[in-house]
Write a protein that holds these residues in place. Structure first.
Motif, PDB file in Angstrom:
ATOM      1  N   TYR A  81       1.164  -1.372  -0.160  1.00 60.23           N
ATOM      2  CA  TYR A  81       0.167   0.123  -0.223  1.00 60.23           C
ATOM      3  C   TYR A  81       0.856   1.480  -0.183  1.00 60.23           C
ATOM      4  O   TYR A  81      -0.031   2.124   0.017  1.00 60.23           O
ATOM      5  CB  TYR A  81      -0.965   0.296   1.647  1.00 60.23           C
ATOM      6  CG  TYR A  81      -2.422  -1.009   1.088  1.00 60.23           C
ATOM      7  CD1 TYR A  81      -3.216  -0.134  -0.150  1.00 60.23           C
ATOM      8  CD2 TYR A  81      -2.385  -2.373   0.915  1.00 60.23           C
ATOM      9  CE1 TYR A  81      -4.869  -0.893   0.286  1.00 60.23           C
ATOM     10  CE2 TYR A  81      -3.113  -2.843   1.103  1.00 60.23           C
ATOM     11  CZ  TYR A  81      -4.015  -1.960   0.425  1.00 60.23           C
ATOM     12  OH  TYR A  81      -5.957  -2.992   0.426  1.00 60.23           O
ATOM     13  N   VAL A  82       2.136   0.957   0.626  1.00 61.58           N
ATOM     14  CA  VAL A  82       2.389   2.380   1.105  1.00 61.58           C
ATOM     15  C   VAL A  82       4.142   1.686  -0.540  1.00 61.58           C
ATOM     16  O   VAL A  82       5.564   2.964  -0.711  1.00 61.58           O
ATOM     17  CB  VAL A  82       3.626   2.690   1.917  1.00 61.58           C
ATOM     18  CG1 VAL A  82       2.944   3.411   1.899  1.00 61.58           C
ATOM     19  CG2 VAL A  82       2.592   1.671   3.202  1.00 61.58           C
ATOM     20  N   HIS A  83       4.083   1.178  -1.405  1.00 61.64           N
ATOM     21  CA  HIS A  83       5.245   0.987  -1.636  1.00 61.64           C
ATOM     22  C   HIS A  83       5.424   2.460  -2.948  1.00 61.64           C
ATOM     23  O   HIS A  83       4.283   2.679  -3.779  1.00 61.64           O
ATOM     24  CB  HIS A  83       5.397  -0.275  -3.360  1.00 61.64           C
ATOM     25  CG  HIS A  83       5.657  -0.091  -4.383  1.00 61.64           C
ATOM     26  ND1 HIS A  83       7.337  -0.495  -4.093  1.00 61.64           N
ATOM     27  CD2 HIS A  83       6.060  -0.074  -6.256  1.00 61.64           C
ATOM     28  CE1 HIS A  83       8.173  -0.304  -5.116  1.00 61.64           C
ATOM     29  NE2 HIS A  83       7.227  -0.036  -5.958  1.00 61.64           N
ATOM     30  N   ARG A  84       6.229   3.065  -2.991  1.00 64.93           N
ATOM     31  CA  ARG A  84       6.493   4.585  -3.803  1.00 64.93           C
ATOM     32  C   ARG A  84       8.195   4.213  -4.667  1.00 64.93           C
ATOM     33  O   ARG A  84       8.939   5.404  -5.276  1.00 64.93           O
ATOM     34  CB  ARG A  84       6.850   5.335  -3.612  1.00 64.93           C
ATOM     35  CG  ARG A  84       5.674   5.585  -1.959  1.00 64.93           C
ATOM     36  CD  ARG A  84       5.615   6.752  -1.193  1.00 64.93           C
ATOM     37  NE  ARG A  84       6.746   6.464  -0.044  1.00 64.93           N
ATOM     38  CZ  ARG A  84       6.626   6.850   0.987  1.00 64.93           C
ATOM     39  NH1 ARG A  84       6.202   8.003   1.366  1.00 64.93           N
ATOM     40  NH2 ARG A  84       7.836   6.246   2.406  1.00 64.93           N
ATOM     41  N   SER A  85       8.317   3.209  -4.916  1.00 64.97           N
ATOM     42  CA  SER A  85       9.699   3.013  -5.810  1.00 64.97           C
ATOM     43  C   SER A  85      11.269   3.609  -5.244  1.00 64.97           C
ATOM     44  O   SER A  85      11.444   4.587  -6.539  1.00 64.97           O
ATOM     45  CB  SER A  85       9.121   3.229  -7.458  1.00 64.97           C
ATOM     46  OG  SER A  85       8.464   4.448  -7.618  1.00 64.97           O
ATOM     47  N   VAL A  86      11.785   3.808  -3.869  1.00 63.04           N
ATOM     48  CA  VAL A  86      12.511   4.265  -3.848  1.00 63.04           C
ATOM     49  C   VAL A  86      13.838   3.733  -4.925  1.00 63.04           C
ATOM     50  O   VAL A  86      14.454   4.367  -4.855  1.00 63.04           O
ATOM     51  CB  VAL A  86      12.697   3.894  -2.198  1.00 63.04           C
ATOM     52  CG1 VAL A  86      14.010   4.641  -1.573  1.00 63.04           C
ATOM     53  CG2 VAL A  86      11.871   4.019  -1.520  1.00 63.04           C
ATOM     54  N   GLU A  87      13.709   2.412  -4.858  1.00 60.92           N
ATOM     55  CA  GLU A  87      14.363   1.611  -5.638  1.00 60.92           C
ATOM     56  C   GLU A  87      15.191   2.468  -6.799  1.00 60.92           C
ATOM     57  O   GLU A  87      15.718   2.983  -7.448  1.00 60.92           O
ATOM     58  CB  GLU A  87      14.908   0.607  -5.710  1.00 60.92           C
ATOM     59  CG  GLU A  87      15.122   0.054  -4.379  1.00 60.92           C
ATOM     60  CD  GLU A  87      15.584  -1.882  -3.880  1.00 60.92           C
ATOM     61  OE1 GLU A  87      15.114  -2.264  -4.944  1.00 60.92           O
ATOM     62  OE2 GLU A  87      15.152  -2.040  -2.840  1.00 60.92           O
ATOM     63  N   LYS A  88      14.140   2.493  -7.678  1.00 61.15           N
ATOM     64  CA  LYS A  88      13.929   3.093  -9.017  1.00 61.15           C
ATOM     65  C   LYS A  88      14.163   4.331  -9.637  1.00 61.15           C
ATOM     66  O   LYS A  88      15.154   5.086 -10.464  1.00 61.15           O
ATOM     67  CB  LYS A  88      12.196   2.774  -9.951  1.00 61.15           C
ATOM     68  CG  LYS A  88      12.557   2.533 -11.244  1.00 61.15           C
ATOM     69  CD  LYS A  88      13.281   1.134 -11.658  1.00 61.15           C
ATOM     70  CE  LYS A  88      13.101   1.983 -13.622  1.00 61.15           C
ATOM     71  NZ  LYS A  88      14.645   0.969 -14.159  1.00 61.15           N
TER      72      LYS A  88
END
Ligand code: SF4
Lengths: 390, 174
Positions: free
Chosen positions: A42-49
Motif C-alpha cells: 500500500y505504500v510502495h513508492r519505488s524508492v529503488e527505481k
C-alpha cells in the motif's frame, strides 16, 4: 457444518486503527485465527527505481523517507556504501557523531514503537507517555542537526554539523529524565496485570524458527539469538565502545517489548560514553575540506557547520559495487550500490529493510491465536509498512 | 397529504415542507453560527495512515502538541468521522482505499492533505505508483513540508476551523 463452511474471511485494514498502512486478510474459525496473510504494497513508492535517476547526494533524503521514525540507520547505511565506493573514510570525530545520532534515533524509534504497541493493545497511557517522552530526544537531535526526524546529517566524508555548545549537559538532563521515568513505566504499563495478560506467552517465536525465517533486529534477539551488526561487523565508533547485546529467551510479545526497553538503556549508556570519549578533530574529510573556498573554510571553522564543496553537486563515483550493513532500530539495514563510473546516478541501488524481513512473522506467529491477539502481536513486531514497501 | 390542525387545513407534502423549514432555520444566522461553531470544534479525523507523514501526525496527537484541545480526536470508524487526513503520499493502491473511506463518511466532510507528497508528490513526484490527492478528493487545506512539523498540523486545523466558521464550507440543502 464442515470446517470449510465455518471459516470466515475477515479483512482488517487499510483503514483500521490496528492495521497501519496495510491490509491483513484473516481466516477465522470462531475466534481462532486459522490463517493471517498480510497484504502489503500500500505504500510502495519505488524508492529503488527513483534512486537510479537521482544524483548521489540527492538520494540521502530519499532513502530516509521510507522509515521516517528511524532515519539515521538508512542514512548511515547508504553513506557507508557510498564511502566504500569513493574510497574515503570519515575522521574519528565524525564517526563518533554518527554513533551519537544513531543512538538518539534508536531511543526515540523504540519509544515510537512502544507507544504504537500500547495504543494497539488499548493502553492509551502508554501511547501518551512514550510519545511525550520521545519529544525530548527529538529535541536534542534537532539541536544537533536542525530537523525533527529527517536529519540528512551524515554525508560522504563526515557529518554536517559539530556539537553545539553545552550539548553534553542538556543530553545528560534528558537521559536522567528518562531513567527516572522508566520506573513509572514499569509500574503503570509493563508490570500492569492487563499488559502481562495480553502479552505474556502470546506469539511465541522459537529460536530455531527465528533463525530459519531470517528474522532480524529486536525480534530476533527476543528469541535468544545474540545477533547484532554493531557487534558482529562493527562500524562507525562501535568498536571502541562498551555495550551489551540485549537478549531474552522467551520469544513472546512481552520479551520483544523488554528487549526494546533494554536497548533503550544500552543506548543511553552508549550516548554517555560517546560524549565522554569523543576525540577532537575535523568532522569532514580533508580531501573535501581542501576543495571548499578559503572564505567558507574560515566560516566552517568558526561555526562548525560543513559547507559542501562544488564537486558534491555532480559527485562522480568510480565504477564498482559496495555493500554495507547497519543495525537500525528495527533491525539490520543492508544497502547495495552498483556504480557504472560514467553517470551521475547509481546503476542500481538495493535496500533491504528490516521490516520487510519481519513481515513473514505475521503469518507465522498468529496461527492458532485469538483475533484480539492480532494487534498485540502486530505491535510487538514494531513493523513499519512504508519501510517494508519502500 | 392533508393535515388538520385546530380548524385549519394544510395541503401539500408535509414532510417536504418540514424539511424545507428546517433547512431554512438551520441556515439562519443565530442557529447557523451555533451549527458552524459545533462543527468546527468536533473535527474527527478517521484513522487512516497513508504514508510516512503518519509519524508526525501521531506526534501531533501526543501530549506535547495535543491537537485534542481543538476537538480533534482521531477516531476508529469512517462512518463516525467527518475529516479525512491524507498523511502524505497516496499510492495508487491506497488511493482506491481513500476514495472508499471518503465515500463512507457522512456529510459535512472535509479533507486535509499533509506533506509535500499530498500537494504534488513531493520527493516522489516522478514515481510510477502515486496519485495526487487533489485529483481524486476535494481537499480543503494543504500542509507543506516534508514531513510538516506538528505545529503545522495544528495550524491547518485552525485554518479549517476558520473556514468552517466563516460559513463557506457547510451548506444544508434539501
Ligand atoms: S511529505 Fe515527506 S514525510 Fe510526508 S509522506 Fe511525503 S515523503 Fe513522507
Amino acid at each position: 457444518m464442515t470446517v470449510e463452511e465455518r471459516i470466515l474471511e475477515l479483512l482488517i485494514g487499510p483503514q483500521h486503527p490496528a492495521s497501519g498502512h496495510m491490509r491483513l486478510v484473516a481466516k477465522i474459525d470462531g475466534d481462532i485465527v486459522v490463517e493471517l496473510r498480510p497484504n502489503i504494497g500500500y505504500v510502495h513508492r519505488s524508492v529503488e527505481k527513483l534512486a537510479e535517476v537521482k544524483k548521489y547526494l540527492h538520494i540521502i533524503p530519499l532513502v530516509e523517507r521510507p522509515s521516517l521514525a528511524d532515519t539515521t540507520a538508512n542514512n548511515l547505511a547508504y553513506v557507508m556504501a557510498l564511502e566504500k565506493l569513493l574510497g574515503i573514510e570519515a575522521p574519528p570525530r565524525a564517526q563518533y557523531l554518527r554513533t551519537l545520532l544513531a543512538e538518539i534515533n534508536r531511543i526515540h524509534s523504540h519509544l515510537y514503537g512502544l507507544g504504537i504497541h500500547g495504543v494497539m493493545i488499548g493502553s492509551s497511557t502508554a501511547y501518551m507517555w512514550c510519545f511525550g517522552d520521545r519529544e525530548p530526544f527529538i529535541e536534542i537531535a534537532q539541536e544537533l542537526t536542525g530537523a525533527r526526524l529527517t536529519y540528512s546529517y551524515i554525508i560522504p566524508g563526515g557529518v554536517r554539523r559539530d556539537l553545539p555548545q553545552g550539548f553534553e549537559d542538556r543530553v545528560e538532563k534528558v537521559l536522567r529524565y528518562l531513567e527516572n521515568r522508566m520506573k513509572d513505566y514499569f509500574d503503570i504499563y509493563f508490570n500492569n496485570p492487563v499488559t502481562r495478560a495480553r502479552l505474556e506467552g502470546v506469539g511465541v517465536l522459537t529460536k530455531e524458527d527465528a533463525i530459519k525465517l531470517g528474522v532480524t533486529g529486536p525480534n530476533l534477539r527476543a528469541s535468544g539469538v545474540p545477533y547484532d551488526v554493531r557487534k558482529i561487523e562493527p562500524y562507525a565508533a562501535y568498536p571502541e565502545l562498551d555495550f551489551e547485546v540485549v537478549t531474552r529467551e522467551e520469544g513472546d510479545a512481552l520479551a520483544r517489548v523488554f528487549v526494546r526497553i533494554g536497548e533503550i538503556q544500552e543506548s543511553m549508556k552508549i550516548i554517555r560514553q560517546v560524549l565522554k570519549n569523543i576525540p577532537e578533530g575535523p568532522i569532514f574529510h580533508e580531501k573535501y575540506v581542501k576543495m571548499v573556498p578559503p572564505k567558507l573554510r574560515e566560516y566552517m571553522k568558526e561555526t562548525g557547520e560543513v559547507k559542501f564543496p562544488g564537486t558534491f553537486a555532480n559527485l562522480r563515483v568510480p565504477a564498482g559495487e559496495a555493500i554495507s550493513r547497519v543495525e537500525g532500530g528495527r533491525g539490520e539495514v543492508v544497502f547495495y550500490l552498483i556504480s557504472d563510473g560514467k553517470s551521475l546516478s547509481p546503476y542500481r541501488m538495493r535496500m533491504v529493510t528490516p521490516s520487510f524481513r519481519n513481515v513473514i512473522l505475521f503469518e507465522h506467529l498468529t496461527k492458532g491465536h485469538r483475533v484480539a491477539d492480532i494487534p498485540a502481536i502486530y505491535g510487538s513486531l514494531d513493523y513499519f509498512p512504508p519501510e517494508a514497501d519502500r | 397529504m392533508v393535515c388538520m390542525m385546530e380548524g385549519t387545513m394544510l395541503l401539500g407534502n408535509l414532510e417536504k415542507s418540514a424539511r424545507k423549514a428546517a433547512a431554512w432555520l438551520v441556515n439562519k444566522t443565530p442557529i447557523r453560527n451555533i451549527r458552524d461553531w459545533g462543527i468546527a470544534f468536533s473535527l474527527w479525523p478517521v484513522h487512516f495512515t497513508t504514508a510516512c507523514c503518519g509519524a508526525e501526525f501521531a506526534a501531533s496527537a501526543a501530549p506535547r502538541f495535543d491537537t485534542e484541545r481543538f476537538g480533534f480526536l482521531p477516531f476508529i470508524a469512517s462512518r463516525q468521522c467527518n475529516l479525512l487526513f491524507i498523511e502524505g503520499t497516496l499510492t495508487k493502491k491506497m488511493g482506491e482505499a481513500a476514495i472508499w473511506v471518503y465515500e463512507q463518511m457522512p456529510e459535512p466532510k472535509f479533507v486535509i492533505a499533509m506533506g509535500a507528497c499530498g500537494i504534488d508528490g513531493g520527493i516522489f513526484w516522478n514515481s510510477y505508483n502515486i496519485v495526487r490527492p487533489m485529483d481524486i478528493l476535494p481537499v480543503s487545506v494543504f500542509i507543506p513540508g516534508c514531513p510538516p512539523r506538528p505545529e503545522a498540523v495544528a495550524q491547518a486545523i485552525i485554518m479549517l476551523q476558520r473556514k468552517i466558521r466563516k460559513g463557506e464550507m457547510v451548506k444544508y440543502e434539501f
